[in-house]
Enzyme design. Structure first.
Site, PDB file in Angstrom:
ATOM      1  N   ASP A  20       0.839  -1.195   0.000  1.00 11.66           N
ATOM      2  CA  ASP A  20       0.000   0.000   0.000  1.00 11.66           C
ATOM      3  C   ASP A  20       0.873   1.243   0.000  1.00 11.66           C
ATOM      4  O   ASP A  20       1.899   1.275   0.670  1.00 11.66           O
ATOM      5  CB  ASP A  20      -0.866   0.056   1.268  1.00 11.66           C
ATOM      6  CG  ASP A  20      -2.010  -0.934   1.264  1.00 11.66           C
ATOM      7  OD1 ASP A  20      -1.975  -1.898   0.476  1.00 11.66           O
ATOM      8  OD2 ASP A  20      -2.939  -0.746   2.060  1.00 11.66           O
ATOM      9  N   LYS A  83      -7.710   2.499  -3.564  1.00 10.03           N
ATOM     10  CA  LYS A  83      -8.285   2.438  -2.227  1.00 10.03           C
ATOM     11  C   LYS A  83      -8.681   3.857  -1.819  1.00 10.03           C
ATOM     12  O   LYS A  83      -7.912   4.797  -2.019  1.00 10.03           O
ATOM     13  CB  LYS A  83      -7.241   1.861  -1.263  1.00 10.03           C
ATOM     14  CG  LYS A  83      -7.728   1.562   0.120  1.00 10.03           C
ATOM     15  CD  LYS A  83      -6.624   0.838   0.908  1.00 10.03           C
ATOM     16  CE  LYS A  83      -6.976   0.703   2.370  1.00 10.03           C
ATOM     17  NZ  LYS A  83      -5.909   0.043   3.129  1.00 10.03           N
ATOM     18  N   LYS A 119     -10.945  -0.867  -3.357  1.00 13.06           N
ATOM     19  CA  LYS A 119     -11.143  -1.115  -1.931  1.00 13.06           C
ATOM     20  C   LYS A 119     -11.644   0.160  -1.252  1.00 13.06           C
ATOM     21  O   LYS A 119     -10.865   1.056  -0.958  1.00 13.06           O
ATOM     22  CB  LYS A 119      -9.843  -1.568  -1.271  1.00 13.06           C
ATOM     23  CG  LYS A 119     -10.017  -1.938   0.197  1.00 13.06           C
ATOM     24  CD  LYS A 119      -8.733  -2.517   0.774  1.00 13.06           C
ATOM     25  CE  LYS A 119      -8.921  -2.929   2.217  1.00 13.06           C
ATOM     26  NZ  LYS A 119      -7.685  -3.519   2.766  1.00 13.06           N
TER      27      LYS A 119
END
Length: 180
Positions: A20, A83, A119
């Site tokens: 991430d 995300k 996400k």
């Protein structure tokens, strides 16, 4: 940046299969789009075979047009997943912002044939809201995205609510959140 890239490269060689990163919201707000793109592209290169999830921290971006621009930068730089947020900034995931992001993913897919995951993270705390997100994904991207490879929730409180719903179905009564 060189320390970030070294760390990403190290965790990738140590076996991380997903990494991430949070974009620089300051640079996005300043309009330094090339710098944001270059950083994402460099992190993607440092990932090796690991998938890169790019976190936009949408609650800090000023409007949906800037969120859309951030999506396009991330997608064009090679993001494997978008995300919404870390879940630490409010608002985190919202249905309208998620739709903007899903539309960017759809447009990217139509243009390139490359499937990218999504996400939404933060604020999805119950099963009824989760169903709305699932329908949004299905209606925007199609059933192919309804797997954990391409769509995930980032909401730890959702797991507890799902457990409560399962027990309700089995017993006919809700349990206290304290039991989960």
């Amino acid at each position: 940046l060189h320390l970030k890239l070294a760390e990403v490269s190290w965790v990738a060689t140590e076996g991380a299969d997903e990494i991430d990163m949070v974009i620089s919201r300051g640079k996005m707000l300043e309009g330094a789009f090339n710098e944001v793109f270059d950083e994402i592209k460099a992190v993607k290169a440092a990932c090796g075979k690991a998938r890169l999830k790019v976190i936009l921290e949408t609650g800090e971006l000023s409007d949906v047009s800037l969120i859309r621009k951030a999506c396009e930068l991330a997608l064009n730089a090679g993001a494997d997943f978008l995300k919404t947020s870390t879940g630490k900034i409010s608002p985190a995931a919202t249905l309208p912002v998620t739709l903007v992001m899903l539309e960017a993913i759809k447009d990217h897919y139509y243009k390139t044939g490359i499937q990218v995951g999504m996400k939404p993270a933060g604020g999805i705390s119950n099963a009824k809201l989760a169903l709305q997100y699932l329908m949004l994904v299905k209606e925007t991207l199609g059933a192919a995205w309804l797997t954990n490879q391409w769509f995930r929730f980032g909401a730890s409180s959702l797991a507890n609510d799902l457990l409560m719903q399962i027990v309700k179905q089995q017993t006919g009564v809700y349990q206290s959140k304290d039991y989960f």
